[in-house]
Motif scaffolding. Structure first.
Motif, PDB file in Angstrom:
ATOM      1  N   ALA A 210      17.480  76.591 -14.362  1.00 35.16           N
ATOM      2  CA  ALA A 210      16.921  77.822 -13.781  1.00 35.16           C
ATOM      3  C   ALA A 210      16.894  78.969 -14.780  1.00 35.16           C
ATOM      4  N   ASP A 211      18.009  79.223 -15.451  1.00 33.58           N
ATOM      5  CA  ASP A 211      18.070  80.381 -16.343  1.00 33.58           C
ATOM      6  C   ASP A 211      17.174  80.210 -17.557  1.00 33.58           C
ATOM      7  N   THR A 212      17.048  78.975 -18.047  1.00 31.59           N
ATOM      8  CA  THR A 212      16.149  78.743 -19.192  1.00 31.59           C
ATOM      9  C   THR A 212      14.695  78.869 -18.768  1.00 31.59           C
ATOM     10  N   CYS A 213      14.355  78.283 -17.623  1.00 29.90           N
ATOM     11  CA  CYS A 213      12.978  78.405 -17.122  1.00 29.90           C
ATOM     12  C   CYS A 213      12.628  79.864 -16.827  1.00 29.90           C
ATOM     13  N   LEU A 232      -0.454  79.557 -18.198  1.00 27.50           N
ATOM     14  CA  LEU A 232      -0.342  79.928 -16.788  1.00 27.50           C
ATOM     15  C   LEU A 232       0.079  78.735 -15.932  1.00 27.50           C
ATOM     16  N   ILE A 233      -0.427  77.552 -16.283  1.00 20.18           N
ATOM     17  CA  ILE A 233       0.023  76.340 -15.585  1.00 20.18           C
ATOM     18  C   ILE A 233       1.511  76.127 -15.819  1.00 20.18           C
ATOM     19  N   LEU A 234       1.911  76.279 -17.092  1.00 18.29           N
ATOM     20  CA  LEU A 234       3.338  76.135 -17.412  1.00 18.29           C
ATOM     21  C   LEU A 234       4.169  77.191 -16.699  1.00 18.29           C
ATOM     22  N   GLY A 235       3.644  78.415 -16.594  1.00 19.25           N
ATOM     23  CA  GLY A 235       4.381  79.476 -15.920  1.00 19.25           C
ATOM     24  C   GLY A 235       4.680  79.126 -14.473  1.00 19.25           C
ATOM     25  N   ALA A 236       3.676  78.554 -13.787  1.00 18.84           N
ATOM     26  CA  ALA A 236       3.867  78.154 -12.388  1.00 18.84           C
ATOM     27  C   ALA A 236       4.895  77.030 -12.288  1.00 18.84           C
ATOM     28  N   GLU A 417      10.580  84.170 -27.292  1.00 16.74           N
ATOM     29  CA  GLU A 417      11.105  82.810 -27.381  1.00 16.74           C
ATOM     30  C   GLU A 417      10.275  81.983 -28.364  1.00 16.74           C
ATOM     31  N   ARG A 418      10.814  80.802 -28.676  1.00 22.79           N
ATOM     32  CA  ARG A 418      10.056  79.857 -29.489  1.00 22.79           C
ATOM     33  C   ARG A 418       9.049  79.122 -28.612  1.00 22.79           C
ATOM     34  N   TYR A 419       8.336  78.175 -29.207  1.00 20.51           N
ATOM     35  CA  TYR A 419       7.491  77.308 -28.389  1.00 20.51           C
ATOM     36  C   TYR A 419       8.375  76.553 -27.392  1.00 20.51           C
ATOM     37  N   SER A 420       7.792  76.143 -26.310  1.00 25.15           N
ATOM     38  CA  SER A 420       8.603  75.604 -25.218  1.00 25.15           C
ATOM     39  C   SER A 420       8.589  74.081 -25.154  1.00 25.15           C
ATOM     40  N   TYR A 421       8.394  73.422 -26.297  1.00 29.12           N
ATOM     41  CA  TYR A 421       8.435  71.961 -26.294  1.00 29.12           C
ATOM     42  C   TYR A 421       9.779  71.469 -25.772  1.00 29.12           C
ATOM     43  N   GLU A 422      10.852  72.094 -26.248  1.00 27.07           N
ATOM     44  CA  GLU A 422      12.192  71.656 -25.843  1.00 27.07           C
ATOM     45  C   GLU A 422      12.402  71.815 -24.337  1.00 27.07           C
ATOM     46  N   LEU A 423      11.877  72.893 -23.769  1.00 22.64           N
ATOM     47  CA  LEU A 423      12.052  73.125 -22.339  1.00 22.64           C
ATOM     48  C   LEU A 423      11.298  72.076 -21.528  1.00 22.64           C
ATOM     49  N   LEU A 424      10.097  71.721 -21.962  1.00 29.00           N
ATOM     50  CA  LEU A 424       9.341  70.682 -21.263  1.00 29.00           C
ATOM     51  C   LEU A 424      10.088  69.357 -21.298  1.00 29.00           C
ATOM     52  N   LEU A 425      10.685  69.055 -22.448  1.00 27.92           N
ATOM     53  CA  LEU A 425      11.475  67.832 -22.571  1.00 27.92           C
ATOM     54  C   LEU A 425      12.687  67.887 -21.645  1.00 27.92           C
TER      55      LEU A 425
END
Length: 477
Positions: A210-213, A232-236, A417-425
């Protein structure tokens, strides 16, 4: 005091020690300790609002007894409506007065009548929506003669103010919690161990997911005008996992903490993003609130027993009221309305009770249909979450319009923030863990539980060091 704070890490073991080793002679002393701990827990937010909690507790305790003792239906109705009116009155003043005053003023201004509303400079007492609903269900059940009034004030006070559920639920029923409160508890090591697993998994959801998202979701929603379709898709999606990790994480911690004291709370989430339709989603999401509105609003209105128009009316009422319960903003009302629109085809086709079985996947076409149904339900849920998260309905509409029309699917750099590749993973791994454990209360127990627990605690410590988000979303409701 937050569940994910250092203060709570000191508070919980202290109360646990006193509960089992000092005040363990009888249930009355145990209950008294938990009430004191609950009032201290609540006062750490703002001690001035303790009077509301105490007043609400005494009001429903006293009116419940008077309803039961009432010699005439007129007398019973008087005490019943007194409790309902005062409880909803407090909720209306603190949560909804400014909203209605400002909305009415805007309506008058739109037709050329100048109006300056008188607004109250008050803050919303944390948890008021939750403990008000505890008291309302208790009084309603007594009036309908489903339960007897509780004459032990300490036991009833604990039912209302029990600190794990006090500020963000789950919304308990007297029929479920009061019988547990009224008997002495004996320490159960297995139950306590289950509680620890559930607490840790709740912290994983809150701190890691939650906190990272939230970092990314906030950056995207706050700057949606400059974001492309992919962002925007990622934001949702990020907000969908933020609110799920935040609220279900809180519920997991609440249930786990309660198990440490030998008490079981109602389950509030059951892997809702694996739902195959919206009806199943609402059987899995915020279960205690959904069932509350079903039992105390939907069924009394006639439920699904009437004609087609009554079914439609009741469906829209329950979803819109549910949206309005979440906050004094038209975005919440529209969020509820949109979920009613989603639900309506299922209701009219009598298929809203189709997916009651556990999800089983095999290598066949039926399983492919299940996966597509889950993805479509998640898509509809994410669209609805955009309205829940946006500041205004206009912002939500523009957000979705830009998502559809921008048609740029490249990664964008976010300034904070950096790119969110890590968050998607990380989200992908989280989904796989929950999917593989979807028939369990939480994923950490079972085989290699100690290893999983150790890894989870290590991850919490690492992510907790860098987390800037502490407060739980549902504290504002």
């Amino acid at each position: 005091m937050f569940f994910n704070s250092l203060a709570f890490a000191i508070f919980l073991p202290s109360v646990f020690f006193l509960y089992w080793f000092v005040f363990n002679k009888n249930k009355s002393t145990q209950n008294a300790l938990l009430i004191i701990a609950s009032y201290y827990f609540y006062s750490c937010w703002d001690w001035r609002f303790l009077f509301l909690l105490v007043f609400s507790t005494f009001l429903d305790y006293y009116t419940g007894i008077q309803i039961e003792k009432g010699k005439s239906e007129r007398n019973r109705k008087f005490w019943f409506w007194l409790s309902i009116s005062v409880n909803l009155g407090f909720l209306g003043i603190f949560k909804y007065y400014n909203f209605f005053a400002a909305s009415f003023s805007e309506l008058l201004n739109s037709v050329g009548i100048q109006a300056s509303p008188i607004l109250l400079k008050v803050i919303l007492p944390v948890g008021i929506s939750f403990y008000t609903f505890h008291g309302l269900s208790y009084v309603i059940d007594i009036y309908l003669k489903r339960i007897k009034a509780e004459y032990n004030f300490i036991d009833y006070s604990l039912f209302v103010s029990y600190f794990p559920l006090l500020v963000a639920g789950p919304i308990e029923r007297a029929t479920h919690l009061l019988p547990q409160v009224k008997v002495k508890r004996e320490f159960n090591f297995e139950k306590a161990k289950e509680g620890i697993y559930q607490i840790v998994w709740g912290l994983v959801k809150k701190i890691i997911i939650a906190d990272t998202c939230a970092t990314y979701a906030n950056a995207i929603f706050d700057n949606y005008n400059s974001m492309n379709s992919f962002s925007l898709i990622l934001g949702a999606i990020y907000f969908a996992f933020q609110i799920y990790g935040d609220f279900s994480g809180y519920s997991d911690i609440a249930l786990g903490v309660s198990k440490l004291f030998g008490l079981d709370l109602l389950r509030n989430f059951n892997y809702p993003y694996f739902s195959r339709d919206i009806a199943e989603f609402w059987r899995r999401w915020h279960i205690s609130l959904s069932s509350w509105f079903r039992d105390y609003l939907y069924i009394p209105l006639g439920g699904s027993k009437g004609g087609i128009w009554m079914k439609m009316r009741n469906t829209f009422i329950i979803f819109i009221v549910s949206g309005f319960w979440h906050g004094a903003n038209w975005t919440y009302v529209f969020w509820g309305f949109l979920n009613a629109v989603y639900f309506l085809p299922l209701l009219l086709s009598n298929s809203n009770r189709n997916n009651l079985d556990a999800i089983q996947l095999k290598y066949n076409f039926d399983s492919l249909k299940v996966i597509i149904s889950i993805l479509c339900t998640f898509l509809l849920t994410c669209i609805a979450w955009v309205f829940f998260r946006a500041r205004t309905i206009t912002d939500a509409v523009l957000y979705l319009k830009r998502m559809i029309t921008n048609w740029d699917f490249s990664f964008q750099y976010l300034a904070n923030e950096r790119y969110s590749y890590e968050l998607l993973l990380m989200i992908g791994v989280f989904v796989l863990i929950e999917w593989n454990n979807r028939n369990k209360i939480e994923p950490l127990s079972g085989k290699r539980s100690l290893l999983k627990l150790t890894l989870a605690i290590g991850a919490i410590m690492i992510f907790g060091t860098f987390s800037d988000y502490k407060e739980f979303i549902y504290f504002q409701f």
